[in-house]
Design an enzyme around this catalytic site. Structure first.
Site, mmCIF file in Angstrom:
data_model
loop_
_atom_site.group_PDB
_atom_site.id
_atom_site.type_symbol
_atom_site.label_atom_id
_atom_site.label_comp_id
_atom_site.label_asym_id
_atom_site.label_seq_id
_atom_site.Cartn_x
_atom_site.Cartn_y
_atom_site.Cartn_z
ATOM 1 N N CYS A 202 -19.349 -2.282 3.786
ATOM 2 C CA CYS A 202 -18.496 -2.398 4.970
ATOM 3 C C CYS A 202 -17.584 -1.196 5.145
ATOM 4 C CB CYS A 202 -17.658 -3.671 4.887
ATOM 5 S SG CYS A 202 -18.649 -5.166 4.895
ATOM 6 N N GLN B 265 -18.455 -13.056 -2.341
ATOM 7 C CA GLN B 265 -19.308 -12.550 -3.420
ATOM 8 C C GLN B 265 -19.461 -13.568 -4.554
ATOM 9 O OE1 GLN B 265 -21.202 -9.986 -3.481
ATOM 10 N NE2 GLN B 265 -20.453 -8.817 -1.725
#
Length: 384
Positions: free
Chosen positions: A326, A180
């Protein structure tokens, strides 16, 4: 209006990345391991992508391994380093807010006889440097820490952590999950003291199915995939040439006019947070200033389940996430929200909004208007 605010889950593939992939798929489709011209054409795309990515990181081209994405990169770094260095000790360190792609390999290694220290975090999702220092022992062989938390956008103190790791145990390796962070920050792993670093293509407007792992020269690592011996035996399997080429293009684009793109995302985030001020139902998790990620906001809402709000926004053409993509298909509460001690009532009432440079202030205003209309309406039903 369609508003895509789920960029932490995946991003739209850029036009440039898509074009180079189509070029590879339709014209230069040879197996890069083949010795004929078509194979060499494929290999040249890999070389170019490698050079482009390494320029963004200021690393040697020999220090980059291409993978199928962030999950494989994390598994290779963690399991590969643990297995290669277990003679030096069997102690590992990570945090309680890691992505499942780090937490699951760590739990697997615990089953194999390794011991893992799971560092606590504060209410903003940041781990304690003091606790890290105290956790490191002569038996520690690997420390794995995320650069940016994927759910709340907490920026972790990686540079300070790297110094502590090397001072306390010079033989311990530092792996950083930068999935990220890459493309959102300028990261030079060698200067920081990072030994391994994971990144994923589809988080930076590249295609899905591609990623990379930086591995500092002379770092001991065992492969987790065996076969034809591609990439010096560290990652067997025919390389995903279209994906790698697209990722290389996306990486180069991500760091063009980088400061302007980063500042634009911070402006979007600031505008969104300012628009929530004074709303009694809105509770933002984690840090909100420039010492947090520019693209992620975690918002807990009073008396409205995240799934309900997500689908209501979807009906308005607004796409957000109920936490990490996820883990969104699993009923278990977020380990990150639990680790930062979010109130129990918010564990199932939190959404994640995540921006990219393509988003606009107009889209932020549209989303805010929708939230301010929808939340009070749903609260009336809930409270009755």
């Amino acid at each position: 209006m369609e508003v895509y605010f789920d960029n932490a889950a995946t991003t739209r593939c850029s036009d440039g990345a898509r074009e180079i992939m189509m070029e590879v798929l339709s014209e230069h489709y040879g197996n890069p391991s083949s010795l004929h011209l078509k194979g060499m054409e494929g290999e040249n795309y890999i070389k170019e992508a490698r050079a482009r990515i390494c320029r963004t990181l200021k690393i040697n081209e020999s220090e980059l391994i291409f993978t199928s994405g962030g999950t494989e990169s994390n598994n290779l770094a963690i399991i590969g380093a643990a297995m290669a260095n277990e003679r030096g000790g069997k102690h590992l360190i990570t945090t309680k807010v890691e992505h499942p792609a780090v937490a699951a390999p760590m739990k697997y290694l615990e089953e194999q006889g390794f011991s893992v220290t799971w560092l606590d975090v504060d209410s903003e999702g940041v781990f304690s440097l003091k606790q890290l220092e105290e956790a490191i022992t002569p038996e520690t062989i690997l420390v794995s820490l995320m650069y940016v938390n994927n759910e709340i956008g907490a920026e972790e103190p990686i540079e300070e952590a790297a110094k502590i790791v090397k001072e306390r145990n010079s033989g311990a390796l530092l792996h950083v999950d930068a999935i990220q962070a890459y493309g959102k920050y300028i990261i030079h792993p060698k200067r920081i003291g990072i030994d391994m670093m994971s990144a994923s293509s589809h988080k930076i407007h590249g295609p899905k199915g591609a990623g990379f792992l930086y591995v500092r020269e002379k770092t001991k690592l065992k492969p987790v995939i065996y076969g034809g011996g591609q990439q010096k035996g560290m990652r067997s399997g025919t390389e995903n040439v279209p994906g790698i080429a697209g990722m290389g293009q996306a990486a180069a684009e991500a760091y063009e006019n980088f400061s302007e793109k980063q500042e634009h995302m911070y402006r979007l985030k600031d505008a969104f947070l300012k628009g929530l001020e004074g709303e009694p139902w809105a509770h933002v998790n984690g840090k909100t200033g420039r010492d947090s990620a520019p693209h992620i906001v975690s918002l807990s809402v009073d008396d409205v389940r995240s799934e309900v709000l997500l689908h209501a926004l979807e009906e308005r053409g607004i796409y957000v996430s109920a936490g990490s993509a996820c883990a969104s298909n699993k009923p278990a509460p977020s380990s990150t929200l639990q680790a930062i001690h979010v109130k129990k009532q918010y564990l199932e009432s939190t959404i994640r909004i995540s921006f990219c440079p393509e988003n606009t202030l107009e889209e932020v205003d549209y989303c805010l208007c929708a939230l301010k209309e929808l939340v009070p309406r749903f609260q009336k039903y809930t409270r009755h």
